[in-house]
Design a protein around this motif. Structure first.
Motif, PDB file in Angstrom:
ATOM      1  N   SER A   1       0.827  -1.202   0.000  1.00  0.00           N
ATOM      2  CA  SER A   1       0.000   0.000   0.000  1.00  0.00           C
ATOM      3  C   SER A   1       0.863   1.253   0.000  1.00  0.00           C
ATOM      4  CB  SER A   1      -0.933  -0.003   1.209  1.00  0.00           C
ATOM      5  OG  SER A   1      -1.716   1.156   1.220  1.00  0.00           O
ATOM      6  N   ALA A   2       1.964   1.237   0.735  1.00  0.00           N
ATOM      7  CA  ALA A   2       2.879   2.382   0.750  1.00  0.00           C
ATOM      8  C   ALA A   2       3.502   2.607  -0.633  1.00  0.00           C
ATOM      9  CB  ALA A   2       3.966   2.175   1.798  1.00  0.00           C
ATOM     10  N   ILE A   3       3.832   1.524  -1.327  1.00  0.00           N
ATOM     11  CA  ILE A   3       4.404   1.645  -2.671  1.00  0.00           C
ATOM     12  C   ILE A   3       3.377   2.240  -3.635  1.00  0.00           C
ATOM     13  CG2 ILE A   3       5.220   0.318  -4.670  1.00  0.00           C
ATOM     14  CD1 ILE A   3       6.515  -1.610  -2.635  1.00  0.00           C
ATOM     15  N   VAL A   4       2.144   1.741  -3.583  1.00  0.00           N
ATOM     16  CA  VAL A   4       1.100   2.248  -4.477  1.00  0.00           C
ATOM     17  C   VAL A   4       0.795   3.713  -4.166  1.00  0.00           C
ATOM     18  CG1 VAL A   4      -1.319   1.996  -5.160  1.00  0.00           C
ATOM     19  CG2 VAL A   4       0.118  -0.014  -4.920  1.00  0.00           C
ATOM     20  N   THR A   5       0.755   4.077  -2.887  1.00  0.00           N
ATOM     21  CA  THR A   5       0.500   5.462  -2.506  1.00  0.00           C
ATOM     22  C   THR A   5       1.610   6.374  -3.019  1.00  0.00           C
ATOM     23  OG1 THR A   5      -0.713   4.751  -0.552  1.00  0.00           O
ATOM     24  CG2 THR A   5       0.106   7.007  -0.546  1.00  0.00           C
ATOM     25  N   ALA A   6       2.845   5.952  -2.895  1.00  0.00           N
ATOM     26  CA  ALA A   6       3.958   6.754  -3.413  1.00  0.00           C
ATOM     27  C   ALA A   6       3.865   6.901  -4.927  1.00  0.00           C
ATOM     28  CB  ALA A   6       5.290   6.115  -3.017  1.00  0.00           C
ATOM     29  N   PHE A   7       3.489   5.824  -5.611  1.00  0.00           N
ATOM     30  CA  PHE A   7       3.349   5.877  -7.069  1.00  0.00           C
ATOM     31  C   PHE A   7       2.251   6.854  -7.477  1.00  0.00           C
ATOM     32  CE2 PHE A   7       0.944   4.262 -10.750  1.00  0.00           C
ATOM     33  CZ  PHE A   7       1.904   4.409 -11.736  1.00  0.00           C
ATOM     34  N   THR A   8       1.095   6.761  -6.850  1.00  0.00           N
ATOM     35  CA  THR A   8      -0.009   7.638  -7.245  1.00  0.00           C
ATOM     36  C   THR A   8       0.252   9.087  -6.851  1.00  0.00           C
ATOM     37  OG1 THR A   8      -1.230   7.026  -5.250  1.00  0.00           O
ATOM     38  CG2 THR A   8      -1.778   5.849  -7.273  1.00  0.00           C
ATOM     39  N   ALA A   9       0.856   9.310  -5.678  1.00  0.00           N
ATOM     40  CA  ALA A   9       1.122  10.686  -5.248  1.00  0.00           C
ATOM     41  C   ALA A   9       2.285  11.305  -6.032  1.00  0.00           C
ATOM     42  CB  ALA A   9       1.423  10.724  -3.755  1.00  0.00           C
ATOM     43  N   GLY A  10       3.271  10.501  -6.383  1.00  0.00           N
ATOM     44  CA  GLY A  10       4.450  11.022  -7.057  1.00  0.00           C
ATOM     45  C   GLY A  10       4.357  11.057  -8.569  1.00  0.00           C
ATOM     46  N   ILE A  11       3.507  10.232  -9.166  1.00  0.00           N
ATOM     47  CA  ILE A  11       3.424  10.169 -10.631  1.00  0.00           C
ATOM     48  C   ILE A  11       2.029  10.539 -11.134  1.00  0.00           C
ATOM     49  CG2 ILE A  11       3.592   8.625 -12.630  1.00  0.00           C
ATOM     50  CD1 ILE A  11       5.795   7.133 -11.109  1.00  0.00           C
ATOM     51  N   ILE A  12       0.996   9.901 -10.601  1.00  0.00           N
ATOM     52  CA  ILE A  12      -0.364  10.122 -11.110  1.00  0.00           C
ATOM     53  C   ILE A  12      -0.853  11.532 -10.794  1.00  0.00           C
ATOM     54  CG2 ILE A  12      -2.760   9.339 -11.013  1.00  0.00           C
ATOM     55  CD1 ILE A  12      -0.887   7.349 -12.383  1.00  0.00           C
TER      56      ILE A  12
ATOM     57  N   VAL B   1      -8.308  13.658  -4.820  1.00  0.00           N
ATOM     58  CA  VAL B   1      -9.408  12.685  -4.791  1.00  0.00           C
ATOM     59  C   VAL B   1      -9.247  11.679  -5.930  1.00  0.00           C
ATOM     60  CG1 VAL B   1     -11.908  12.406  -4.971  1.00  0.00           C
ATOM     61  CG2 VAL B   1     -10.966  14.319  -3.670  1.00  0.00           C
ATOM     62  N   ILE B   2      -8.916  12.159  -7.106  1.00  0.00           N
ATOM     63  CA  ILE B   2      -8.696  11.266  -8.256  1.00  0.00           C
ATOM     64  C   ILE B   2      -7.532  10.320  -7.968  1.00  0.00           C
ATOM     65  CG2 ILE B   2      -7.973  11.190 -10.676  1.00  0.00           C
ATOM     66  CD1 ILE B   2      -9.528  13.873 -11.015  1.00  0.00           C
ATOM     67  N   THR B   3      -6.458  10.859  -7.375  1.00  0.00           N
ATOM     68  CA  THR B   3      -5.296  10.037  -7.039  1.00  0.00           C
ATOM     69  C   THR B   3      -5.646   8.961  -6.017  1.00  0.00           C
ATOM     70  OG1 THR B   3      -3.827  11.893  -7.500  1.00  0.00           O
ATOM     71  CG2 THR B   3      -2.933  10.133  -6.150  1.00  0.00           C
ATOM     72  N   ALA B   4      -6.438   9.312  -5.005  1.00  0.00           N
ATOM     73  CA  ALA B   4      -6.849   8.321  -3.998  1.00  0.00           C
ATOM     74  C   ALA B   4      -7.720   7.235  -4.629  1.00  0.00           C
ATOM     75  CB  ALA B   4      -7.589   9.016  -2.860  1.00  0.00           C
ATOM     76  N   ALA B   5      -8.593   7.624  -5.570  1.00  0.00           N
ATOM     77  CA  ALA B   5      -9.437   6.635  -6.252  1.00  0.00           C
ATOM     78  C   ALA B   5      -8.586   5.678  -7.087  1.00  0.00           C
ATOM     79  CB  ALA B   5     -10.473   7.332  -7.118  1.00  0.00           C
ATOM     80  N   ILE B   6      -7.600   6.212  -7.787  1.00  0.00           N
ATOM     81  CA  ILE B   6      -6.700   5.359  -8.578  1.00  0.00           C
ATOM     82  C   ILE B   6      -5.901   4.443  -7.660  1.00  0.00           C
ATOM     83  CG2 ILE B   6      -4.671   5.386 -10.086  1.00  0.00           C
ATOM     84  CD1 ILE B   6      -5.874   7.931 -11.361  1.00  0.00           C
ATOM     85  N   ASN B   7      -5.451   4.982  -6.520  1.00  0.00           N
ATOM     86  CA  ASN B   7      -4.734   4.186  -5.520  1.00  0.00           C
ATOM     87  C   ASN B   7      -5.604   3.003  -5.074  1.00  0.00           C
ATOM     88  OD1 ASN B   7      -3.123   3.275  -3.456  1.00  0.00           O
ATOM     89  ND2 ASN B   7      -3.167   5.150  -2.276  1.00  0.00           N
ATOM     90  N   PHE B   8      -6.860   3.270  -4.751  1.00  0.00           N
ATOM     91  CA  PHE B   8      -7.777   2.214  -4.327  1.00  0.00           C
ATOM     92  C   PHE B   8      -7.957   1.170  -5.425  1.00  0.00           C
ATOM     93  CE2 PHE B   8     -12.117   0.564  -4.542  1.00  0.00           C
ATOM     94  CZ  PHE B   8     -12.146  -0.179  -3.375  1.00  0.00           C
TER      95      PHE B   8
END
Length: 139
Positions: free
Chosen positions: A28-39, A72-79
């Protein structure tokens, strides 16, 4: 008291669950970093250069009154990423295994025999007889 805790912890399911929680948190930490840093920067890139990002400023000059749609879009993609990985890595293989067991292609876990169950009951009764209700050993 400690023996019961030891038996509980050493059950295969508890150890497997603990490993799954730790691995899930790391993933989850990896996906969060990916979405926050790239998406999120990619989503914010579609806005004009003068805008702080994809969002809406409710009160001009008041940064705390900014609605951040990109977050919000980033959190949805993360989920969606986490849900997809859980589905394809855990749910689908377990469903396939369950279907194979239903068809008889793969044996399920072995059921304990009557003798094993009776021995377990005997051991539990002995342990219960060795202690009284408050956990102290009888003399």
């Amino acid at each position: 008291m400690l023996k019961g805790f030891k038996d509980f912890v050493l059950r295969g399911n508890v150890v497997d669950l603990a490993v799954a929680v730790v691995v899930g948190a790391a993933f989850s930490a990896i996906v969060t970093a990916f979405t926050a840093g790239i998406i999120q920067p990619l989503v914010n890139a579609i806005t004009p250069p003068s805008s702080p990002g994809l969002g809406l400023q409710l009160v001009p000059g008041k940064p705390r009154a900014y609605i951040d749609f990109a977050a919000v879009i980033t959190a949805a993609i993360n989920f969606l990423i986490v849900a997809a990985v859980v589905y394809f890595v855990i749910v689908m293989p377990l469903n396939a295994l369950k279907n194979r067991r239903k068809r008889g292609e793969e044996p399920g876990p072995a059921e304990p025999t009557d003798v094993e169950l009776l021995a377990e009951i005997r051991d539990l009764l002995r342990a219960q007889a060795a202690t009284d209700g408050d956990g102290r050993h009888q003399a």
